[in-house]
Structures are given as C-alpha cells and as structure tokens.
Write a protein that holds these residues in place. Structure first.
Motif, PDB file in Angstrom:
ATOM      1  N   VAL A 334     109.899  13.192  52.296  1.00  0.00           N
ATOM      2  CA  VAL A 334     110.412  14.364  53.266  1.00  0.00           C
ATOM      3  C   VAL A 334     109.443  15.449  53.453  1.00  0.00           C
ATOM      4  CG1 VAL A 334     112.280  15.862  53.250  1.00  0.00           C
ATOM      5  CG2 VAL A 334     112.467  13.798  51.880  1.00  0.00           C
ATOM      6  N   ALA A 335     108.912  15.407  54.569  1.00  0.00           N
ATOM      7  CA  ALA A 335     107.608  16.169  54.932  1.00  0.00           C
ATOM      8  C   ALA A 335     107.534  16.401  56.280  1.00  0.00           C
ATOM      9  CB  ALA A 335     106.346  15.569  54.205  1.00  0.00           C
ATOM     10  N   ARG A 336     106.819  17.303  56.794  1.00  0.00           N
ATOM     11  CA  ARG A 336     106.660  17.353  58.306  1.00  0.00           C
ATOM     12  C   ARG A 336     105.508  16.497  58.640  1.00  0.00           C
ATOM     13  NH1 ARG A 336     104.441  22.752  61.356  1.00  0.00           N
ATOM     14  NH2 ARG A 336     104.999  22.011  63.504  1.00  0.00           N
ATOM     15  N   SER A 337     105.744  16.153  59.970  1.00  0.00           N
ATOM     16  CA  SER A 337     104.649  14.903  60.507  1.00  0.00           C
ATOM     17  C   SER A 337     103.486  15.707  60.743  1.00  0.00           C
ATOM     18  CB  SER A 337     105.100  14.275  61.603  1.00  0.00           C
ATOM     19  OG  SER A 337     104.073  13.887  62.232  1.00  0.00           O
ATOM     20  N   PRO A 347     108.627  22.821  62.989  1.00  0.00           N
ATOM     21  CA  PRO A 347     109.138  22.218  61.951  1.00  0.00           C
ATOM     22  C   PRO A 347     110.668  21.590  62.103  1.00  0.00           C
ATOM     23  CG  PRO A 347     107.987  23.871  61.131  1.00  0.00           C
ATOM     24  CD  PRO A 347     108.227  24.434  62.714  1.00  0.00           C
ATOM     25  N   ALA A 348     111.447  22.421  62.838  1.00  0.00           N
ATOM     26  CA  ALA A 348     112.976  21.987  63.007  1.00  0.00           C
ATOM     27  C   ALA A 348     112.977  20.731  63.804  1.00  0.00           C
ATOM     28  CB  ALA A 348     113.615  23.200  63.552  1.00  0.00           C
ATOM     29  N   LEU A 349     112.196  20.807  64.913  1.00  0.00           N
ATOM     30  CA  LEU A 349     112.304  19.615  65.543  1.00  0.00           C
ATOM     31  C   LEU A 349     111.662  18.407  65.306  1.00  0.00           C
ATOM     32  CD1 LEU A 349     113.288  18.741  68.599  1.00  0.00           C
ATOM     33  CD2 LEU A 349     111.112  19.353  69.284  1.00  0.00           C
ATOM     34  N   SER A 350     110.606  18.766  64.576  1.00  0.00           N
ATOM     35  CA  SER A 350     109.783  17.224  64.036  1.00  0.00           C
ATOM     36  C   SER A 350     110.859  16.681  62.867  1.00  0.00           C
ATOM     37  CB  SER A 350     108.453  17.715  63.612  1.00  0.00           C
ATOM     38  OG  SER A 350     108.515  18.685  62.517  1.00  0.00           O
ATOM     39  N   ALA A 351     111.505  17.463  62.096  1.00  0.00           N
ATOM     40  CA  ALA A 351     112.279  17.074  61.188  1.00  0.00           C
ATOM     41  C   ALA A 351     113.591  15.743  61.698  1.00  0.00           C
ATOM     42  CB  ALA A 351     113.298  18.007  60.500  1.00  0.00           C
ATOM     43  N   GLY A 352     113.530  15.855  62.962  1.00  0.00           N
ATOM     44  CA  GLY A 352     114.553  14.918  63.596  1.00  0.00           C
ATOM     45  C   GLY A 352     113.744  13.732  64.506  1.00  0.00           C
ATOM     46  N   ALA A 353     112.359  13.477  64.284  1.00  0.00           N
ATOM     47  CA  ALA A 353     111.533  12.760  65.072  1.00  0.00           C
ATOM     48  C   ALA A 353     111.979  11.173  64.701  1.00  0.00           C
ATOM     49  CB  ALA A 353     110.219  12.944  64.858  1.00  0.00           C
TER      50      ALA A 353
END
Length: 389
Positions: A334-337, A347-353
């Motif tokens: 569980v980490a940001r890309s 970070p909020a958007l990349s969490a749903g990539a």
C-alpha cells in the motif's frame, strides 16, 4: 488460464504461448551442455545460438551483441554496476536516470548516492529533454551514464529515445542504457538504429518463460568485469551453464513477436482504445494517465476520483477479470506509485490507479467483460457518493 476468465495483466507477465511451450519441451529433450564439444553439446549449442539470433533480431542488433541473463533485473543490474565501458573512456562517474524508471534501475544500480541524479518527466510521463540537456551541459568533463526506459510498465508511455541519444552524443562522453523490458515485443525496438550503448530485456513480458532475459552491448562497448563469475559462458561475462529450455522458449517467443509485431499492435491498439472509451463513458471523471503521449498499444492506465484500487481489484477478480493497480513488483504494497508521483498525480487520485494490459490471448469478449464488471464497481462508488451528499 482459468476457464472463463479475462486475463488483462500482460505487463506483469504474458502467459506462455503454446508454440513457446513446445520449444521448451524440445530443448528439455536435448541432453548436452552447450559448452561441450561432442555431438550432444553441439546440438545444445545450436539451439542456444538460434535463440540468440531470434532475440537479436527482435532487438534490432547482431547476435554477437547479445548476452543472456536470468531476466531484466539481472541485466539492468549488470549494466548499471559501474562496469560499463566505451572504448577510450574511463568508467562513468555520474548516473542520470529518469524519474519514472523501474526499481531494477532506480534501486538496482551500484553508483554512490551522491553520483546519481534523477531527471524529471512532464505531466504525461515523458522525460524532460530540456532538463536532461541542461544537466549534461554542466557535466562536460564527466563520463555520464544515462538510463531511461523505452516504455513505462505502469502507464505504457513511450520515451523519446532518439532525442535522448542525440543529447548524449552531443555531450561526447555520455553513454545511454535503456530498459526495454516493457517495449520488447509490443513496439519496434531498434538497438543499432537508435545508437544505444546498452539495452536490457526480459522474456516473460513477450510470452516467453519466466527467468530468462538478455542485455545487448553496442560495438566498442563492454563490461569491464564479469557480473557473474564462474566459467567462460556468455562472452565471459556471465558464468554458469545457460538455461537452455528457458532461452529456447525466449527465442521462439521473440520470433513470433517479430513476425506479428505490426498486426498485434494494430489489433491490441483498437481493443485498448475501445476499452478507454468504455471507461470514460461509464466514468466521465476518470483520468487516463499518459493519454496525450505516445503509449504502448496494449496499455491503459487510469483512475477514478474516490475509487480505491484495492477494492476495485478484488471486485474485478471476483467477476473473473485480472488487472493490476500498477507494477507487479509493488503487488501487495500500500504505497503511492512513484511513477504517478513523478508525473504530478495527487496521492488521492493515484490511490485508485488501475492498469489494464492486453496481449496475445486477449479476445474481443474480454473488453465487454471488463467494462461490465467495472460498471458495477463504479455504480457502487457513485451510489455511495450520492448517499454522502
């Protein structure tokens, strides 16, 4: 593949083709060691060199430039060990890497931390050529190694390698390596034509067995020392008996990929574009990463605001659809890309990539199956939004 499932994670690994499995079986039946001089050894050597020729053709170089490895990570680690040399130049003292490189590059080199610099990318994920050129200008007295991948594993964004090589040649003392793991077998790769100094690849990304890869070194470029000490195999750079069955499979996969490159790119590109349109029709607020840049024809990477990737992956898996949240090397974390972070994605958007990547066994019905499952996931998200409002 499980009956009735849609496997859409080819950038993680592409299932072995039946023809490749047959080539592996034939190689397993060869009793000899490729280094032996008797008849059995010569037969094994012939199979090994046939594989080398097929891989070299796919990479756009000569067979004698190709060194076999256990995969892309080993190949990249060897090139970035500090031992890469161009005739007449000392060892590189600086390493410049793109901000969206795979961990086999960003964490796999052996340069001291103060000798490594990251070159930024733009919002689409393409290398900032102005920043690279400016940094090379300030390093005129240094021998520099530049490492930029051919295509990104998460977004599919293709890098401008010709322009990068041109900047390096203008510097005069810069070498260029490209991690071509994701590009190989999906788009044309011309090692000699690009003028690269080193290139690395992995077989399982183009339907070969896992555990085999290669590096290519240009004429006049070599490694100062073996990266795996032992016997004199692989131009005395990688000791140890070669994995003949795996390499024979990689040769067969390379040959198939080379003959079908254009037709598969067209077929998968159309399917990818249909998927992209379907995602945006169901989720108009979705963001497609790298949409304005050249991309691999098989790759779609996107996120929907408020959608949690882990939740979506589980729902899609239960619906019989296999996709990814990004790099398989980060699975379970569980980490940001870092790739999306370098592109300026929040970070909020990349969490749903989510990443959908197509391949040789993708069929037309896989797209509607994914979109139906995705629509149910999105409907649930939008329902929660409405309730919260």
């Amino acid at each position: 593949m499980t009956q009735g499932r849609a496997y859409l994670d080819h950038n993680a690994t592409s299932p072995v083709r039946p023809e490749v499995a047959a080539a592996v079986a034939r190689a397993l039946a060869l009793p000899g060691n490729p280094s032996s001089v008797h008849q059995e050894g010569r037969a094994a050597r012939a199979a090994l060199e046939a594989a080398r020729e097929a891989v070299a053709q796919l990479a756009g170089t000569a067979p004698d430039r190709v060194v076999f490895t256990s995969g892309g990570t080993e190949a990249a680690n060897a090139v970035l060990s500090g031992a890469l040399r161009r005739a007449g130049l000392p060892a590189p003292s600086k390493l410049l890497i793109g901000a969206t490189e795979h961990p086999c590059v960003s964490a796999g080199h052996r340069f001291a931390p103060d000798c490594v610099e990251t070159i930024p990318v733009d919002a689409s994920g393409r290398i900032d050529l102005g920043a690279l050129g400016a940094r090379l200008d300030t390093l005129r007295d240094a021998v520099v190694l530049v490492s930029v991948h051919a295509a990104n594993n998460e977004t599919g964004v293709v890098q401008p390698l010709s322009e990068i090589v041109a900047l390096a040649r203008g510097h005069g003392r810069a070498l260029v390596h490209s991690d071509a793991v994701q590009a190989m077998g999906k788009i044309p790769v011309d090692f000699d034509g690009l003028g690269l100094d080193a290139l690395t690849l992995s077989g399982h990304k183009f339907a070969a067995p896992k555990g085999v890869g290669a590096l290519a070194l240009a004429e006049g470029v070599g490694l100062e020392a073996p990266f795996l000490r032992g016997g004199g195999q692989e131009r005395r750079l990688r000791g140890g008996t070669e994995n003949l069955p795996g390499l024979a499979g990689m040769g067969a996969a390379a040959e198939l990929a080379a003959t079908r490159l254009a037709s598969e790119a067209q077929r998968l590109g159309l399917l990818r574009d249909e998927l992209e349109a379907g995602v945006l029709a169901r989720a108009p607020d979705a963001v497609v990463f790298g949409r304005g840049a050249p991309r691999l024809p098989n790759t779609l990477s996107f996120a929907v605001p408020g959608l949690d990737a882990a939740t979506a992956l589980i729902a899609l898996d239960l619906a019989g659809v296999a996709v990814s949240s990004g790099s398989a090397c980060a699975s379970g974390k569980v980490a940001r890309s870092p790739v999306l972070a370098a592109m300026g994605v929040s970070p909020a958007l990349s969490a749903g990539a989510l990443r959908v990547s197509l391949g040789w066994n993708t069929v037309e019905s896989d797209g509607p199956r994914f979109l139906d499952a995705f629509e149910r996931v999105i409907s649930s998200l939008y329902k929660r939004r409405g309730e919260a409002a």
